[in-house]
Write a protein that holds these residues in place. Structure first.
Motif, mmCIF file in Angstrom:
data_model
loop_
_atom_site.group_PDB
_atom_site.id
_atom_site.type_symbol
_atom_site.label_atom_id
_atom_site.label_comp_id
_atom_site.label_asym_id
_atom_site.label_seq_id
_atom_site.Cartn_x
_atom_site.Cartn_y
_atom_site.Cartn_z
ATOM 1 N N HIS A 191 0.806 -1.223 0.000
ATOM 2 C CA HIS A 191 0.000 0.000 0.000
ATOM 3 C C HIS A 191 0.837 1.270 0.000
ATOM 4 O O HIS A 191 1.962 1.289 0.512
ATOM 5 C CB HIS A 191 -0.881 0.041 1.254
ATOM 6 N N HIS A 229 4.360 -0.307 0.933
ATOM 7 C CA HIS A 229 4.681 -1.042 2.166
ATOM 8 C C HIS A 229 3.687 -2.167 2.388
ATOM 9 O O HIS A 229 2.486 -2.039 2.087
ATOM 10 C CB HIS A 229 4.663 -0.090 3.361
ATOM 11 N N TYR A 235 2.739 1.169 14.335
ATOM 12 C CA TYR A 235 3.528 2.107 13.531
ATOM 13 C C TYR A 235 3.038 3.532 13.637
ATOM 14 O O TYR A 235 1.860 3.777 13.866
ATOM 15 C CB TYR A 235 3.597 1.660 12.066
ATOM 16 N N LYS A 271 -9.661 -6.072 -0.898
ATOM 17 C CA LYS A 271 -8.949 -4.951 -1.555
ATOM 18 C C LYS A 271 -7.574 -5.407 -2.042
ATOM 19 O O LYS A 271 -7.148 -5.087 -3.145
ATOM 20 C CB LYS A 271 -8.821 -3.816 -0.531
#
Ligand SMILES: Cc1cn([C@H]2C[C@H](O)[C@@H](COP(=O)(O)OP(=O)(O)O[C@H]3O[C@H](C)C(=O)[C@H](O)[C@H]3O)O2)c(=O)[nH]c1=O
Length: 180
Positions: A61, A117, A130, A165
């Motif tokens: 992504h 990533h 993160y 997705k």
């Protein structure tokens, strides 16, 4: 703290100092002055936490107009974290870095804005935390298919558990063609 540069410009492996004693351990997972000296100087505006089971793959992504820098780490379990240079004209276009991040190795990875990533979960479960340098904007999200033939990431398994997705991102070649 030990810092390892990678083949992708700005992508850093960070090994924080870990202070162990009879109770367990302590580490500083972020410290602005110290990390700014590494070039991690964009302000972080959002912290995320995802938990995934073994075999899950999230990615690859990126956000297009609001690219996010990410300081990623794992606090439970083990993952293979992957960063891909999808920028046409970049010297490292199509190349990737793969790093094992785990609760045991305490390693962090800094992914500057402008990279794709993703990660794959090796352990029974993994908690992935993160910090992001820009806000989440689902309307700005894009991706490259996890098994892109040009990037050819050596994932730890061939049939990952993907979100709907993540099954339908374009290949890197298709993404670049869409820019013209
Ligand atoms: C990313 C994100 C998601 N969400 C919501 C949207 C969905 O309802 C749910 C799951 O979202 P998604 O399937 O996009 O989550 P991931 O597949 O983990 O996405 C992340 O995967 C890779 C590894 C990345 O590097 C990005 O941070 C991000 O794209 O959380 C939020 O509310 N805020 C957020 O910042």
């Amino acid at each position: 703290m030990n810092v390892i540069e990678t083949a992708l410009p700005g992508v850093l492996i960070i090994e924080p100092n870990v202070f162990g004693d009879s109770r367990g351990f302590f580490l500083e997972s972020y410290q602005a002055t110290r990390y700014q000296k590494l070039g991690i100087d964009l302000p972080f505006v959002q912290d995320n936490h995802s938990r995934s089971a073994r075999g899950v793959l999230r990615g690859l992504h990126f956000q297009v107009t609001k690219p996010q820098g990410k300081l990623v780490r794992v606090v439970s379990g083990e993952i293979l974290d992957v960063v891909v240079d999808f920028q046409p004209g970049s010297e490292t276009f199509g190349r990737y870095e793969a790093v094992v991040l785990s609760a045991e190795n305490h390693r962090q990875l800094y992914v500057p804005p402008g990279y794709a990533h993703g990660f794959a979960v090796i352990s029974e479960s993994a908690d992935f935390l993160y910090k992001c340098t820009d806000y989440y904007d689902p309307s700005d999200e894009a991706g490259i298919i996890w098994n892109d033939p040009l990037v050819n990431v050596a994932w730890p398994f061939s049939e990952p558990l993907l979100s709907e997705k993540d099954r339908h991102w374009p290949t890197l070649e298709q993404y670049v063609e869409s820019l013209s």
